[in-house]
Design an enzyme around this catalytic site. Structure first.
Site, PDB file in Angstrom:
ATOM      1  N   HIS A   1      24.845 -35.138  77.002  1.00 15.12           N
ATOM      2  CA  HIS A   1      23.937 -35.492  77.413  1.00 15.12           C
ATOM      3  C   HIS A   1      24.436 -36.751  78.112  1.00 15.12           C
ATOM      4  CE1 HIS A   1      22.200 -35.836  74.086  1.00 15.12           C
ATOM      5  NE2 HIS A   1      21.960 -36.286  74.414  1.00 15.12           N
TER       6      HIS A   1
ATOM      7  N   LYS B   1      11.520 -46.204  78.401  1.00 16.39           N
ATOM      8  CA  LYS B   1      10.992 -45.498  79.420  1.00 16.39           C
ATOM      9  C   LYS B   1       9.453 -46.202  78.743  1.00 16.39           C
ATOM     10  CE  LYS B   1      11.453 -41.219  80.123  1.00 16.39           C
ATOM     11  NZ  LYS B   1      10.271 -40.430  79.493  1.00 16.39           N
TER      12      LYS B   1
END
Length: 890
Positions: free
Chosen positions: A161, A555
């Site tokens: 990923h 994040k």
């Protein structure tokens, strides 16, 4: 602004290229590949395509070089003037161009590295293992330096990923072109060069005609096979060459005829088809299949290598007499495989070493085909046989045969075993809790519970079939308590029952959010007292692995606060481990993009806190990074050598003192930056309506439609909150919008709050962590573009948020330039600056096409049943192209 005449256009392009100071060889490659692409577009594109591509190319170069609003408006008008079908073709043309430019750059890197290999004095450069060893010897003495060299460990872990934005078919075509470029360099007369160029033309035409987008997401098995291609093409043969090169430098004149100084220090891990956190397509069955595929590849590689070496060992028994141990091994192998032994003996009448190695190759083949009567039980048994051969050769005076190709085969077995990569399982702590609650309550089991339990049975199966190294690490995502780790052992006992032994498990906590990083030392102190965990700790001589997540922490609190929190967490965990006499390995969950902990690995390693490396470094290698670092053999060898050198240097007294002293000296700056950057970051992401605004002004939603990998782009369906959005699309979307916010937002305010420019410059010179942060942000901002960024932000109806982003970008850029020195970004990194500048106008062209599609999709009537498929395809084509141009997905 008028369109330039053809003569003016040629002059404009020439001046632009001349300004990039491209090496002459690379300039020739770019021009050749570009001209061949132009010919393909004329021959295979629709009428007028080449001319339209040139119009947009000239317009974006003009807009990039004179930076006037008029020039930018003209470039925008050209992009907007195309029909959707024509824009589709133009986007594809620019994407192919980027693949070719990337190839030319990679080819130039390979040229440079090969030239360095031809210079003996380069072997002990400071950024090589040999050079680092020399420096370490000067600091701590030869004996201790050798101990550290022989305990060195570099552990890259390949993950799926994201997978590359480009298709595997495209990657394969580019690799064929790379071979042709190599052959053209070696061609000695015009006929050969013309033949190569004709073949290149065919390959580029194939690239143009190959659909650039995957029709559907790859399955986990597809992802496994993609990673296997890297192993087959480069890693299997490159790894022993890395060790050999180091040994050549450390034992000049002796390497290849004396026992090696270097021990194999690379271990390859894999999450591909093992990481099930948020990926419903990774099942226990898929994990077992992945282990089988990997084993098949490595055993086939070992079988071929052993056969090749055996065929070459034509040493006569008179000149090279066998030892008693070798003859004993021959009798044992002959008894197990009589017919083959008789045939080999007939073909090798008095070549005892050759006979045995060829029979060993047959035993490896039997291991691969699961022939229990002949197969090796484990890699150690194979190594024992190979060492008997090696010892016999040494005893007979054939040291070059003992420590030449045969030694390289031994290194391959030691590195890869029979499993190739250590397959790691990852699952979310919340899933474990839910399953345990269901099991302890009794009653009917859900499908999820059955699947979770089956994973443990699969680990046991893999360990039994391929050896304990093949699987056994179990990573717990979002570890927030010691109980989260103990739950894994409980589930293993549930899965195996009272009558079966549980698999050998090393449970690895993954601390991801800002709060989890701060809580990590306390959780670790608690878990080592749990009986199961403590027992495993003692069984491994008190070895412990702890994983740190870069993506979610960034994040969560922004890139600046996350970087500082990660450093602090590492320092505290390392101090705790040292006090507890634990051999700690920190596992760094880094992404390819800067917003996810990416950037040059060697500088990041040298900036780690004291005792947090100690000769061991493990990190994730993701998506396009795998192919960029390991896809070419020459580049892979250089990367491994460079990273290993940094690992060795990181634990030197001088480097640890530098980091420790700088962290103490600039602690006040770190505290100020932490607070100020977090407040600035929160003012953006916690603003009411931020999440839907973010989804509007970036192609965040559309990124999820791009068939990058098997894993879903987010955990839920809502864009009302960022909580369920994965870090990859968070970073990817900002990158596509040419803002790159995830890599820098908050730094400008942090530096402005500190305010002392002279002291910040001093910190840049003395504090490795700060220098790495500033340099990485410089790279991130250099790939951004404020004019294009503003156009994306205009898609939303929140001028306050748009102004906040652009003001911070301007402020950050100003401070980074002032601290790093010069008048522009990346002036202290000319090679990288050249690469960015060379691409930027072409990326701009794709960005303008993407903006045109995104604007039309956003402006579509709300009652429209579905997005326009042609516009959506154009958007996805441009996303793939921009990723190729910026060399980043997420």
């Amino acid at each position: 602004m008028r369109e330039p005449t053809p003569t003016e256009a040629v002059d404009l392009v020439g001046r632009f290229e001349a300004g990039q100071e491209i090496p002459e060889n690379m300039r020739g490659d770019v021009r050749l590949l570009g001209s061949l692409l132009g010919r393909v577009l004329r021959e295979s594109g629709s009428p007028g395509l080449y001319e339209d591509v040139e119009r947009l190319r000239i317009a974006t170069i003009q807009a990039y070089t004179d930076e006037t609003p008029e020039a930018f408006e003209r470039a925008t008008a050209v992009a907007d003037s195309f029909s959707v079908a024509r824009a589709d073709e133009v986007a594809r043309a620019f994407t192919v161009y980027f693949h070719l430019v990337n190839l030319a750059e990679e080819h130039q890197r390979v040229r440079i590295l090969r030239d360095r290999d031809g210079q003996p004095e380069r072997g002990d450069a400071t950024d090589s293992v040999a050079g680092a060893f020399t420096n370490l010897t000067a600091e701590i003495g030869g004996e201790k330096a050798l101990e550290r060299l022989q305990a060195l460990r570099f552990h890259p872990v390949f993950t799926a990923h994201p997978t590359e934005a480009r298709r595997r078919a495209v990657s394969t075509g580019i690799r064929r072109l790379s071979v042709l470029l190599d052959e053209q360099d070696a061609a000695t007369h015009g006929g050969d060069r013309r033949r190569r160029q004709r073949q290149m033309l065919e390959e580029i035409d194939t690239l143009w005609r190959t659909a650039p987008l995957r029709p559907e997401k790859p399955s986990p098995t597809d992802e496994v096979r993609a990673v296997m291609s890297v192993f087959d093409d480069t890693l299997f043969t490159s790894m022993p060459q890395v060790y050999r090169r180091i040994d050549d430098t450390l034992q000049p004149g002796l390497s290849g005829r004396a026992a090696p100084v270097v021990r194999p220090f690379v271990r390859v891990g894999s999450w591909v088809a093992g990481d099930r956190d948020g990926n419903p397509f990774v099942t226990a069955s898929i994990t077992r299949k992945a282990a089988g595929i990997a084993s098949e590849h490595v055993l086939l590689g070992l079988e071929r290598a052993t056969n090749r070496i055996g065929r070459g060992l034509t040493l006569d028994g008179t000149s090279t007499p066998p030892t008693d141990e070798l003859m004993s091994l021959w009798r044992r192998l002959r008894a197990a495989d009589e017919e083959a032994a008789a045939d080999i003996a007939k073909r090798s009448p008095d070549e005892p070493h050759r006979r045995i190695v060829l029979l060993v190759a047959r035993k490896i083949a039997a291991t691969r085909t699961r022939n229990a009567d002949l197969a090796y039980s484990d890699p150690e048994e194979l190594l024992a046989d190979l060492r008997v051969v090696q010892d016999s050769l040494v005893a007979a005076g054939a040291a070059r045969q003992a420590y030449g190709n045969l030694q390289e085969l031994i290194w391959q077995v030691e590195t890869y075993g029979f499993h190739l990569a250590e397959l790691e399982v990852r699952q979310h702590s919340a899933v474990h809790k839910k399953v345990l609650e269901e099991l302890e309550a009794g009653g009917e089991r859900s499908e999820q519970t059955d699947e979770v339990l089956e994973v443990f049975r699969s680990i046991a199966f893999i360990q039994e079939r391929f050896g304990p190294r093949a699987a056994g690490r179990y990573i717990v995502s979002f570890t927030q308590s010691a109980e989260d780790l103990e739950n894994v052992h409980k589930l293993a006992r549930f899965a195996m029952g009272a009558e079966s032994a549980t698999p050998v498990l090393d449970v690895v906590p993954l601390f991801e959010t800002f709060a989890d990083l701060q809580a990590a030392p306390g959780i670790l102190a608690e878990i080592v007292d749990h009986p199961t965990f403590a027992a495993r700790l003692e069984a491994t001589d008190r070895r412990l692995e702890v994983m740190l997540g870069y993506s979610d922490s960034s994040k969560d609190v922004g890139p600046v606060a996350a970087t500082l929190a990660l450093y602090e967490a590492q320092a505290k965990i390392a101090a705790w481990a040292k006090n507890e006499r634990i051999e700690l390995t920190l596992f760094h969950g880094r992404g390819g993009a800067l917003g996810r902990g990416g950037g040059p690995a060697n500088s990041a390693i040298l900036a780690q806190p004291p005792h947090s490396v100690d000769g061991r470094f493990k990190l994730t290698e993701q998506g396009e990074v795998i192919f960029a670092r390991y896809g070419d053999a020459t580049i892979a060898k250089r990367h491994i050598d460079q990273v290993a050198a940094a690992i060795l240097q990181a634990s030197s007294p001088s480097n640890e003192q530098r980091n420790s002293s700088a962290a103490e000296t600039y602690a006040d700056i770190a505290a100020t930056m932490d607070t100020a950057s977090r407040e600035r970051f929160f003012s953006l992401v916690k603003a009411p309506g931020f999440a839907p605004w973010f989804a509007t002004v970036t192609p965040m939603e559309e990124v999820g439609l791009l068939a990058l990998g098997s894993r879903p782009a987010r955990r839920g369906l809502s864009v009302e909150s960022l909580e369920d959005l994965r870090a990859i699309p968070w970073v990817f979307a900002w990158t596509q919008a040419r803002i790159n916010l995830a890599g820098w937002f908050g730094l400008g305010t942090a530096l402005e709050t500190v305010g002392d420019e002279e002291r910040l410059r001093q910190a840049y010179a003395e504090w490795p962590l700060f220098r790495t942060m500033i340099d990485n942000v410089g790279m991130s901002l250099a790939k951004a573009d404020d004019r294009i960024a503003r156009r994306y932000l205009e898609l939303g109806d929140r001028q306050d948020l748009a102004d906040l982003v652009m003001d911070e970008m301007t402020l950050t850029q100003s401070w980074v330039i002032r601290i790093a020195g010069g008048t522009g970004l990346l002036e202290n990194k000319p090679v990288l600056q050249r690469a960015v500048k060379l691409r930027s106008p072409y990326v701009d062209a794709l960005s303008l096409l993407q903006l045109r599609a995104l604007r039309a999709l956003r402006d579509a009537p709300t009652d429209q049943p579905a997005p326009d498929p042609d516009l959506q395809r154009l958007l996805l084509l441009s996303v793939s192209g921009v990723a190729a141009g910026l060399q980043n997905t997420g």
